[in-house]
Design a protein around this motif. Structure first.
Motif, PDB file in Angstrom:
ATOM      1  N   THR A   8      -4.046   3.783   0.854  1.00 49.35           N
ATOM      2  CA  THR A   8      -4.383   2.914   1.970  1.00 49.35           C
ATOM      3  C   THR A   8      -5.875   2.600   2.012  1.00 49.35           C
ATOM      4  OG1 THR A   8      -4.591   4.838   3.423  1.00 49.35           O
ATOM      5  CG2 THR A   8      -2.465   3.688   3.408  1.00 49.35           C
ATOM      6  N   ASP A   9      -6.679   3.357   1.290  1.00 54.18           N
ATOM      7  CA  ASP A   9      -8.120   3.134   1.239  1.00 54.18           C
ATOM      8  C   ASP A   9      -8.440   2.298   0.001  1.00 54.18           C
ATOM      9  OD1 ASP A   9     -10.874   3.201   1.151  1.00 54.18           O
ATOM     10  OD2 ASP A   9     -11.024   5.353   1.535  1.00 54.18           O
ATOM     11  N   MET A  10      -9.029   1.135   0.207  1.00 52.46           N
ATOM     12  CA  MET A  10      -9.322   0.262  -0.925  1.00 52.46           C
ATOM     13  C   MET A  10     -10.279   0.902  -1.913  1.00 52.46           C
ATOM     14  SD  MET A  10      -9.388  -3.552   0.671  1.00 52.46           S
ATOM     15  CE  MET A  10     -10.057  -4.161  -0.844  1.00 52.46           C
ATOM     16  N   MET A  18      -8.412   2.443  -4.677  1.00 60.52           N
ATOM     17  CA  MET A  18      -7.588   1.572  -5.518  1.00 60.52           C
ATOM     18  C   MET A  18      -8.344   1.162  -6.774  1.00 60.52           C
ATOM     19  SD  MET A  18      -5.877  -1.056  -2.789  1.00 60.52           S
ATOM     20  CE  MET A  18      -5.064  -0.474  -1.326  1.00 60.52           C
ATOM     21  N   GLU A  53      -5.097  -2.797  -8.729  1.00 58.73           N
ATOM     22  CA  GLU A  53      -4.375  -2.565  -7.475  1.00 58.73           C
ATOM     23  C   GLU A  53      -4.940  -3.425  -6.349  1.00 58.73           C
ATOM     24  OE1 GLU A  53      -2.860   2.039  -8.133  1.00 58.73           O
ATOM     25  OE2 GLU A  53      -4.891   1.678  -7.360  1.00 58.73           O
ATOM     26  N   ARG A  54      -6.279  -3.533  -6.286  1.00 61.96           N
ATOM     27  CA  ARG A  54      -6.894  -4.386  -5.258  1.00 61.96           C
ATOM     28  C   ARG A  54      -6.508  -5.849  -5.463  1.00 61.96           C
ATOM     29  NH1 ARG A  54     -11.263  -1.281  -6.402  1.00 61.96           N
ATOM     30  NH2 ARG A  54     -12.300  -2.970  -7.511  1.00 61.96           N
ATOM     31  N   LEU A 113      -3.057  -6.365  -4.376  1.00 63.37           N
ATOM     32  CA  LEU A 113      -2.993  -6.378  -2.913  1.00 63.37           C
ATOM     33  C   LEU A 113      -3.323  -7.780  -2.400  1.00 63.37           C
ATOM     34  CD1 LEU A 113      -2.792  -5.118  -0.081  1.00 63.37           C
ATOM     35  CD2 LEU A 113      -5.207  -4.452  -0.332  1.00 63.37           C
ATOM     36  N   TRP A 114      -4.400  -8.354  -2.906  1.00 62.49           N
ATOM     37  CA  TRP A 114      -4.799  -9.700  -2.453  1.00 62.49           C
ATOM     38  C   TRP A 114      -3.760 -10.736  -2.855  1.00 62.49           C
ATOM     39  CZ3 TRP A 114      -7.211  -8.189   1.173  1.00 62.49           C
ATOM     40  CH2 TRP A 114      -8.306  -7.341   1.123  1.00 62.49           C
ATOM     41  N   CYS A 127       0.831  -1.208   0.000  1.00 59.94           N
ATOM     42  CA  CYS A 127       0.000   0.000   0.000  1.00 59.94           C
ATOM     43  C   CYS A 127       0.868   1.262   0.000  1.00 59.94           C
ATOM     44  CB  CYS A 127      -0.945  -0.005   1.199  1.00 59.94           C
ATOM     45  SG  CYS A 127      -2.257  -1.232   1.069  1.00 59.94           S
TER      46      CYS A 127
END
Length: 115
Positions: free
Chosen positions: A79-81, A84, A88-89, A92-93, A73
């Motif tokens: 930092t806020d999904m 994103m 990007e999400r 992240l996963w 992040c």
């Protein structure tokens, strides 16, 4: 609804990643699931045998993954999904998913008791 084929690899018994055709644990005719494992976990198989209870390791690996996700992040500056993009999400996963397995294997390989 179809039944899961016990001869087809699914999720790694140790880290949850996609398994390969390597299975462990068939010790009697009553055993139905060969406990499929992924290639990285197969490399540290002997170390996993020393682990009696995985729960504490999984919890510690989860703590380490929090750092990995935080680093990702920070790298993308969000930092806020909700801010994103879909990519990007998903990344992240992916970072979290791979980070958990990598962290778990590192803890086992290093003999770092998490308790």
């Amino acid at each position: 609804m179809t039944q899961h084929d016990p001869h087809a690899p699914a999720d790694c018994h140790f880290c949850g990643a996609r398994a390969t055709g390597i299975g462990v644990g068939l010790t009697s005719p009553r055993d139905k699931d060969p406990r499929w494992i992924c290639a990285p976990c197969a490399l540290v198989m002997e170390d996993f045998r020393r682990v009696v209870r995985m729960d504490a390791y999984e919890l510690r690996a989860l703590e380490l993954v929090d750092d990995v996700a935080g680093d990702y992040c920070a790298d993308i500056g969000k930092t806020d999904m909700a801010d994103m993009t879909e990519l990007e999400r998903r990344m992240l996963w992916k970072t979290v998913w791979k980070g958990c397995g990598n962290s778990l294997r590192k803890l086992v390989r290093d003999g770092s008791a998490p308790f």
